[in-house]
Design a protein around this motif. Structure first.
Motif, PDB file in Angstrom:
ATOM      1  N   VAL A   1       0.832  -1.202   0.000  1.00  0.00           N
ATOM      2  CA  VAL A   1       0.000   0.000   0.000  1.00  0.00           C
ATOM      3  C   VAL A   1       0.868   1.253   0.000  1.00  0.00           C
ATOM      4  CG1 VAL A   1      -1.688   1.319   1.330  1.00  0.00           C
ATOM      5  CG2 VAL A   1      -1.961  -1.145   1.072  1.00  0.00           C
TER       6      VAL A   1
ATOM      7  N   CYS B   1       2.397   1.777  -3.505  1.00  0.00           N
ATOM      8  CA  CYS B   1       1.409   2.281  -4.466  1.00  0.00           C
ATOM      9  C   CYS B   1       1.086   3.737  -4.203  1.00  0.00           C
ATOM     10  CB  CYS B   1       0.149   1.419  -4.403  1.00  0.00           C
ATOM     11  SG  CYS B   1       0.388  -0.284  -4.930  1.00  0.00           S
ATOM     12  N   THR B   2       0.988   4.122  -2.932  1.00  0.00           N
ATOM     13  CA  THR B   2       0.757   5.525  -2.597  1.00  0.00           C
ATOM     14  C   THR B   2       1.914   6.391  -3.074  1.00  0.00           C
ATOM     15  OG1 THR B   2      -0.521   4.838  -0.653  1.00  0.00           O
ATOM     16  CG2 THR B   2       0.269   7.109  -0.715  1.00  0.00           C
TER      17      THR B   2
ATOM     18  N   VAL C   1       1.644   6.963  -6.860  1.00  0.00           N
ATOM     19  CA  VAL C   1       0.594   7.929  -7.194  1.00  0.00           C
ATOM     20  C   VAL C   1       1.021   9.346  -6.816  1.00  0.00           C
ATOM     21  CG1 VAL C   1      -1.787   8.599  -6.718  1.00  0.00           C
ATOM     22  CG2 VAL C   1      -1.208   6.189  -7.004  1.00  0.00           C
TER      23      VAL C   1
ATOM     24  N   SER D   1      -6.723  -3.853  -0.743  1.00  0.00           N
ATOM     25  CA  SER D   1      -5.699  -3.061  -1.429  1.00  0.00           C
ATOM     26  C   SER D   1      -5.797  -3.148  -2.947  1.00  0.00           C
ATOM     27  CB  SER D   1      -4.310  -3.535  -0.994  1.00  0.00           C
ATOM     28  OG  SER D   1      -4.124  -4.906  -1.309  1.00  0.00           O
TER      29      SER D   1
ATOM     30  N   GLU E   1      -7.841  -1.847  -5.290  1.00  0.00           N
ATOM     31  CA  GLU E   1      -8.023  -0.617  -6.062  1.00  0.00           C
ATOM     32  C   GLU E   1      -6.740   0.194  -6.116  1.00  0.00           C
ATOM     33  OE1 GLU E   1     -10.324   0.388  -7.932  1.00  0.00           O
ATOM     34  OE2 GLU E   1     -11.873  -1.107  -7.515  1.00  0.00           O
ATOM     35  N   ARG E   2      -6.054   0.293  -4.988  1.00  0.00           N
ATOM     36  CA  ARG E   2      -4.833   1.106  -4.950  1.00  0.00           C
ATOM     37  C   ARG E   2      -3.735   0.495  -5.807  1.00  0.00           C
ATOM     38  NH1 ARG E   2      -3.194   3.814   0.657  1.00  0.00           N
ATOM     39  NH2 ARG E   2      -5.439   4.100   0.491  1.00  0.00           N
TER      40      ARG E   2
ATOM     41  N   ALA F   1      -1.972   2.128  -9.202  1.00  0.00           N
ATOM     42  CA  ALA F   1      -0.525   2.325  -9.273  1.00  0.00           C
ATOM     43  C   ALA F   1       0.094   1.613 -10.468  1.00  0.00           C
ATOM     44  CB  ALA F   1       0.125   1.837  -7.978  1.00  0.00           C
TER      45      ALA F   1
END
Length: 557
Positions: free
Chosen positions: A122, A125-126, A129, A243, A245-246, A250
């Protein structure tokens, strides 16, 4: 472990963050590695961030520290590292091009304050983005500055042009000339005002054009951003329903950071979503996929296998509790199993296969015979293997190359014992890790199997937990183990004498797992008797344990 002088000095340097402005700009590039190691081991997230932001090498590897016997980095240090990588994208001192985090997290979250697989995925991926959003914001600011600079230049040119026209007019003499000059001044001022208004209207039109073009360029934005990836981020990804969608976002977008996957683990994900993930991952770099608790079915797995063939380096496939229940009376199952076999045949580099609780009795030949190359790792726990399955395995082309074999929770008896002995004989020179836990081995069966086990001279770890052995059987097992020079770990079962009364004559593994130990029995006495055998044979390098939950075969590698 004795630390080097460089490590001790590095630990002292990073301990005081207030002094970092003085020493950081003078650090040679070859000392960044020891300083970063010291910052991780001392849990200094600020130092980690400053070192990573101006990393002087092309590659930064942080993963795999647990395999080296080191404590995994703390969550704060990893978060500081990821933030610093994003900041370093605009730092000219940073030469980073590849961030390798493979093997950083433990399978189920690591230990202590370390970052687990799901949290790390997570966070990565954050970061991807955020880096893309930062790039877009910087591009918008740069575009706005360029537009303002261009408008200022155009305004300056217009003012100079108006002034030039005014000064180039003829100046009449006398009173009439003064009136003419006033009229010319008024006309010049009116023209100047009209010019300003015209420029303002042109600027508004330009802004409207830029706004319209911004919408039309969204389709091309991905190509523009993807053409200049600054840092490739390699990691092991853990994806579940929370997780999904995230991770999907990404992997779908392009920007200065590009996410790459070495091992993909998915849990409770549908076939369609797994298919979407596989289509988004880069073809090169994926070594293994682990699918758990997903209701694939034989047909779903047969649908996914052709997608796996596009990854040329894929060598590991793990399927745990994926509802692969083969029933001959179910329509279409025979055809799906045929498709499954054809899909496995396309996995040219497959070396590791793990199947847990898939309920495919009698179908092991169909699965394993289709693999083009022999396996090195084969895990088949809770598979309800039939005598025909074990007979095929003992004669297959995989048996002579196996380094790791797990047959836990598959019931063994007098009918299957010859196949197991033949299998161990064929794999004696290569087999390093063997698990026969919960296979129903009593004293009589173990006595027949001990010569074959003792012949596996390359064996490093042996697990026989949850088998109904008496104290005499456990003693025979340990006496055999001390004669195996390569063996480093033995997971033995608690003797039946250590349990409370009431167990059946041949208890199952589930009964042995749930049945309480007798508090009146001194379990330390059992351990003392076994350790006495180690002392007498001078095998201090052999670890004896009955702790099933903390047993780890990888500790001997």
């Amino acid at each position: 472990m004795v630390q080097s002088l460089v490590s001790l000095c590095a630990r002292e340097v990073v301990s005081d963050h207030s002094s970092s402005p003085y020493w950081l700009k003078w650090v040679p590039r070859e000392l960044f590695g020891p300083l970063l190691d010291a910052a991780f081991s001392s849990c200094r997230p600020l130092a980690v961030g400053e070192l990573a932001q101006r990393w002087p090498e092309r590659t930064l590897r942080v993963g795999g520290r647990r395999k080296q016997g080191r404590t995994p980095p703390s969550r704060l240090c990893i978060q500081a590292l990821l933030l610093a990588v994003v900041r370093g994208l605009s730092d000219q001192r940073c030469a980073l091009e590849v961030l390798d985090l493979c093997g950083l997290q433990g399978e189920d979250g690591g230990m202590g304050d370390s970052m687990g697989g799901w949290s790390l995925t997570v966070a990565l991926c954050t970061m991807v983005v955020q880096a893309r959003a930062g790039r877009q914001k910087a591009q918008r600011k740069e575009g706005e500055r360029e537009r303002k600079r261009f408008s200022a230049l155009e305004r300056e040119k217009d003012i100079k042009r108006e002034r030039g026209k005014w000064k180039s007019g003829k100046e009449p003499h006398g009173d009439e000339g003064s009136g003419d000059r006033e009229r010319m001044g008024l006309l010049g001022e009116k023209e100047w005002i009209k010019g300003v208004r015209r420029r303002m209207e042109m600027e508004r039109k330009t802004e409207g054009t830029l706004t319209a073009e911004a919408g039309s360029t969204k389709e091309n934005e991905r190509k523009d951003l993807g053409s200049d990836v600054l840092v490739y981020v390699r990691a092991d990804l853990f994806v579940n329903a929370r997780s999904w969608e995230r991770v999907h976002v990404a992997l779908s977008i392009s920007g200065p950071l590009k996410l790459q996957c070495r091992y993909l683990r998915v849990e409770e994900i549908s076939v369609s979503r797994i298919r979407t993930l596989l289509n988004l991952l880069p073809c090169h770099g994926l070594l293994g996929i682990d699918i758990r608790y997903s209701s694939l079915g034989v047909g779903g797995l047969a649908e996914l296998l052709p997608l796996l063939s596009k990854f040329p380096a894929l060598n590991s496939l793990r399927l745990h509790y994926c509802n692969l229940d083969f029933r001959r009376d179910h329509p279409g199952q025979e055809e799906a199993l045929k498709d499954l076999s054809q899909g496995l045949a396309q996995l040219k580099e497959m070396r590791s296969l793990s199947l847990t609780a898939l309920r495919l009795p009698g179908q092991l030949r169909v699965l394993l015979s289709s693999l083009p190359n022999p396996l090195e790792i084969l895990e088949l726990p809770y598979l309800s293997l039939s005598p025909a399955d074990l007979a095929y395995l003992s004669c297959s082309h995989h048996v002579s190359t196996l380094q790791q074999l797990d047959l836990s929770e598959n019931h063994l008896n007098e009918n299957t014992l010859p196949s197991i002995r033949r299998l161990l004989s064929q794999a004696s020179s290569t087999l390093q890790h063997l698990s026969l836990s919960g296979c129903g081995l009593n004293d009589g069966l173990l006595r027949l199997l001990l010569p074959s086990l003792g012949g596996c001279w390359a064996l490093k770890s042996l697990a026989l937990a949850l088998n109904p052995l008496s104290m005499a059987g456990v003693m025979d097992l340990v006496r055999m183990a001390v004669r195996m020079p390569s063996l480093r770990q033995l997971l033995y079962p608690n003797p039946l004498e250590d349990y409370q009364p009431g167990l059946p004559d041949l208890p199952s593994s589930a009964q042995l797992l749930d049945w309480p130990l007798d508090e009146a029995t001194d379990t330390n006495a059992t351990s003392s008797q076994l350790n006495r055998i180690l002392i007498e044979t001078r095998r201090s390098d052999l670890l004896l344990t009955c702790d099933l939950l903390n047993y780890d075969k990888d500790l001997v590698d």
